[in-house]
Design a protein around this motif. Structure first.
Motif, PDB file in Angstrom:
ATOM      1  N   HIS A   1     -17.613 -20.439   0.792  1.00  0.00           N
ATOM      2  CA  HIS A   1     -17.449 -19.092   0.272  1.00  0.00           C
ATOM      3  C   HIS A   1     -17.118 -18.157   1.049  1.00  0.00           C
ATOM      4  O   HIS A   1     -17.787 -18.016   2.183  1.00  0.00           O
ATOM      5  CB  HIS A   1     -18.107 -18.837  -0.990  1.00  0.00           C
ATOM      6  CG  HIS A   1     -18.450 -19.562  -2.082  1.00  0.00           C
ATOM      7  ND1 HIS A   1     -17.984 -19.792  -3.294  1.00  0.00           N
ATOM      8  CD2 HIS A   1     -19.113 -20.785  -2.064  1.00  0.00           C
ATOM      9  CE1 HIS A   1     -18.260 -20.622  -4.110  1.00  0.00           C
ATOM     10  NE2 HIS A   1     -18.986 -21.381  -3.266  1.00  0.00           N
ATOM     11  N   SER A   2     -16.127 -17.290   1.044  1.00  0.00           N
ATOM     12  CA  SER A   2     -15.610 -16.390   2.216  1.00  0.00           C
ATOM     13  C   SER A   2     -16.995 -15.388   2.292  1.00  0.00           C
ATOM     14  O   SER A   2     -17.902 -15.207   1.366  1.00  0.00           O
ATOM     15  CB  SER A   2     -14.564 -15.513   1.881  1.00  0.00           C
ATOM     16  OG  SER A   2     -14.682 -14.763   0.551  1.00  0.00           O
ATOM     17  N   PRO A   3     -17.222 -14.774   3.595  1.00  0.00           N
ATOM     18  CA  PRO A   3     -16.060 -14.604   4.492  1.00  0.00           C
ATOM     19  C   PRO A   3     -15.936 -15.695   5.531  1.00  0.00           C
ATOM     20  O   PRO A   3     -16.405 -16.794   5.380  1.00  0.00           O
ATOM     21  CB  PRO A   3     -16.913 -13.397   5.492  1.00  0.00           C
ATOM     22  CG  PRO A   3     -18.166 -13.688   5.429  1.00  0.00           C
ATOM     23  CD  PRO A   3     -18.255 -14.083   3.956  1.00  0.00           C
ATOM     24  N   ALA A   4     -14.841 -15.510   6.481  1.00  0.00           N
ATOM     25  CA  ALA A   4     -14.325 -16.584   7.332  1.00  0.00           C
ATOM     26  C   ALA A   4     -15.620 -17.019   8.248  1.00  0.00           C
ATOM     27  O   ALA A   4     -15.296 -18.253   8.433  1.00  0.00           O
ATOM     28  CB  ALA A   4     -13.200 -16.307   8.148  1.00  0.00           C
ATOM     29  N   LEU A   5     -16.560 -16.423   8.577  1.00  0.00           N
ATOM     30  CA  LEU A   5     -17.714 -16.861   9.349  1.00  0.00           C
ATOM     31  C   LEU A   5     -18.348 -18.224   8.522  1.00  0.00           C
ATOM     32  O   LEU A   5     -18.730 -19.256   9.056  1.00  0.00           O
ATOM     33  CB  LEU A   5     -18.728 -15.793   9.591  1.00  0.00           C
ATOM     34  CG  LEU A   5     -18.235 -14.714  10.564  1.00  0.00           C
ATOM     35  CD1 LEU A   5     -19.343 -13.546  10.606  1.00  0.00           C
ATOM     36  CD2 LEU A   5     -17.894 -15.240  11.837  1.00  0.00           C
TER      37      LEU A   5
ATOM     38  N   GLY B   1     -16.788 -19.890   6.265  1.00  0.00           N
ATOM     39  CA  GLY B   1     -15.743 -21.019   6.064  1.00  0.00           C
ATOM     40  C   GLY B   1     -15.447 -21.685   7.546  1.00  0.00           C
ATOM     41  O   GLY B   1     -15.383 -23.113   7.412  1.00  0.00           O
ATOM     42  N   MET B   2     -15.385 -21.204   8.586  1.00  0.00           N
ATOM     43  CA  MET B   2     -15.537 -22.014   9.901  1.00  0.00           C
ATOM     44  C   MET B   2     -16.726 -22.723  10.071  1.00  0.00           C
ATOM     45  O   MET B   2     -16.666 -23.720  10.658  1.00  0.00           O
ATOM     46  CB  MET B   2     -15.136 -20.922  11.099  1.00  0.00           C
ATOM     47  CG  MET B   2     -15.312 -21.608  12.419  1.00  0.00           C
ATOM     48  SD  MET B   2     -13.759 -22.910  12.408  1.00  0.00           S
ATOM     49  CE  MET B   2     -12.335 -21.815  12.276  1.00  0.00           C
ATOM     50  N   ALA B   3     -18.041 -22.270   9.692  1.00  0.00           N
ATOM     51  CA  ALA B   3     -19.094 -23.126   9.902  1.00  0.00           C
ATOM     52  C   ALA B   3     -19.018 -24.137   9.139  1.00  0.00           C
ATOM     53  O   ALA B   3     -19.359 -25.337   9.397  1.00  0.00           O
ATOM     54  CB  ALA B   3     -20.409 -22.258   9.742  1.00  0.00           C
ATOM     55  N   GLY B   4     -18.549 -24.125   7.834  1.00  0.00           N
ATOM     56  CA  GLY B   4     -18.520 -25.183   6.726  1.00  0.00           C
ATOM     57  C   GLY B   4     -17.485 -26.069   7.435  1.00  0.00           C
ATOM     58  O   GLY B   4     -17.533 -27.384   7.205  1.00  0.00           O
ATOM     59  N   LEU B   5     -16.375 -25.565   7.869  1.00  0.00           N
ATOM     60  CA  LEU B   5     -15.093 -26.510   8.302  1.00  0.00           C
ATOM     61  C   LEU B   5     -15.688 -27.266   9.365  1.00  0.00           C
ATOM     62  O   LEU B   5     -15.518 -28.608   9.176  1.00  0.00           O
ATOM     63  CB  LEU B   5     -14.042 -25.581   8.557  1.00  0.00           C
ATOM     64  CG  LEU B   5     -12.854 -26.311   9.127  1.00  0.00           C
ATOM     65  CD1 LEU B   5     -12.443 -27.446   8.352  1.00  0.00           C
ATOM     66  CD2 LEU B   5     -11.609 -25.440   9.672  1.00  0.00           C
TER      67      LEU B   5
END
Length: 405
Positions: A100-104, A106-110
């Motif tokens: 779930h946002s924020p993008a930090l 998101g990037m960790a999850g990706l």
């Protein structure tokens, strides 16, 4: 039974719109038969155990503090969070990672999902660069704004599926060139089981606060600049010209608290404006009972045009009367004249005239209460909304499921 690990900025026991939405999602998924857990990142500012059980939900914590120049410190945070996510995943064996946002987050999850060979879902609740502008901690077009936007674009591009909470956010992503076929909607919702008939007016609380017969216009929430509460305060003198006993009840606090109190003290209607400060969550319903019209006077901005708030839905679920500024986020929730009132944004004079006319038509409110509740039940009940996730999860697992190494 699908196992989903939710990757979060912060969670319960902290109280915020973010944590309440997270709770609603996880509890609804549990009720639908999914097995869920959450993992929060270093920005979860609460000193608790490494694994925490709250309200029947399990949350893992990844802590840490990261120094360095802008960009480097955030990257160190992402990498630490990614490592923590992988540790939880190897132990718990989820089938899907849902960030779930924020993008930090998101990037960790990706990055974790790619290393683990797991499907990755990313959910955007707001564009955080715009939220920073709205709450006064950022500037549109700044380097940080552009970097945050670029990071979000990378996460969206890399995700297997994306959800946004409203159409405005989805349309903006498509306009950037992202594939609309993989972007679904998971609108703000409420657990209707928590909202029965509205409680009776709390006369003792009204007496203690100095609230009279009204009409009472009120706001319950956080006092950010983009909420437009200064326009609501400025509108009260004109409203009282037509409804002399009108009062304004402001429940909550935030960055604009001091400025709003000073504005109220200087207002010719200052004696009709009541501030309560922040109140315990368990007590909020008592304050709702004193308000005739719940007002949401958000200013017109990119943030308020793209993002739908939760509070009006909660109010409609309680069969409350809502009035809100005519911005994109509100138009997705409220049909003017049917489920509530839309008034001009950034315009205290127009707001006062609209509210005065609305109060004059209060004989239409019982029908409006029923229509508002029916709208929430049909389009924003978590018991239904959760099915949107399940379809996507099953499709991803069917095509790309694999065990954690």
């Amino acid at each position: 039974m699908t196992r989903v690990l939710h990757i979060l900025d912060h969670s319960l026991p902290l109280h915020s719109g973010y944590t309440f939405r997270t709770r609603a999602i996880l509890k609804s998924q549990q009720a639908a038969g999914l097995t869920v857990r959450g993992v929060s990142g270093p920005r979860h500012a609460d000193a608790g155990p490494e694994i925490e059980e709250i309200d029947g939900l399990t949350f893992h914590r990844v802590a840490g503090r990261f120094a360095g120049p802008p960009g480097l410190s955030e990257w160190r945070e992402i990498e630490a969070f990614r490592e923590g996510i992988e540790g939880v995943a190897r132990q718990w064996q989820p089938e899907v990672l849902h960030a779930h946002s924020p993008a930090l987050c998101g990037m960790a999850g990706l990055r974790a999902a790619k290393r683990l060979g797991l499907p990755f879902v990313y959910e955007i609740r707001a564009f955080w660069e715009d939220a920073a502008v709205g709450n006064g901690t950022g500037r549109e077009g700044s380097l940080k704004y552009r970097l945050t936007r670029a990071l979000e674009n990378r996460v969206v591009a890399g995700a297997d599926a994306v959800f946004t909470i409203c159409k405005g956010l989805r349309d903006d992503l498509v306009a950037r060139g992202h594939d609309g076929e993989k972007i679904g909607l998971s609108p703000n919702g409420v657990d209707l089981a928590l909202f029965g008939d509205p409680v009776a007016r709390d006369d003792a609380l009204a007496h203690a606060l100095g609230i009279g017969a009204g009409p009472v216009v009120g706001f319950i929430g956080s006092f950010y600049d983009y909420e437009g509460l200064d326009d609501l305060v400025a509108a009260l003198p004109a409203l009282r010209q037509r409804h002399p006993h009108a009062q304004l009840l402001l429940v909550g606090g935030g960055p604009m608290d001091e400025a709003l109190r000073a504005q109220a003290a200087a207002s010719p209607a200052g004696d009709a404006i009541v501030f309560t400060g922040r109140v315990p969550h368990a007590e909020v319903e008592r304050y709702y009972s004193l308000i005739d019209v719940l007002a949401y006077p958000r200013k017109h901005s990119r943030l308020t045009d793209l993002v739908t708030p939760l509070k009006p839905l909660e109010a409609m679920a309680q069969r409350r009367i809502v009035a809100a500024s005519d911005v994109g986020g509100h138009r997705e929730l409220i049909t003017d004249g049917q489920t509530g009132l839309l008034f001009p944004p950034d315009d205290p004079t127009g707001m006062a005239a609209s509210l005065a006319d609305f109060i004059d038509r209060r004989d239409s409110w019982p029908t409006m209460r029923k229509a508002g509740r029916a709208h929430v039940a049909a389009h924003h009940d978590w018991a239904r909304n959760v099915q949107r996730y399940q379809r996507v999860y099953q499709d991803l697992i069917g095509h790309d499921g694999s065990a954690v190494a």
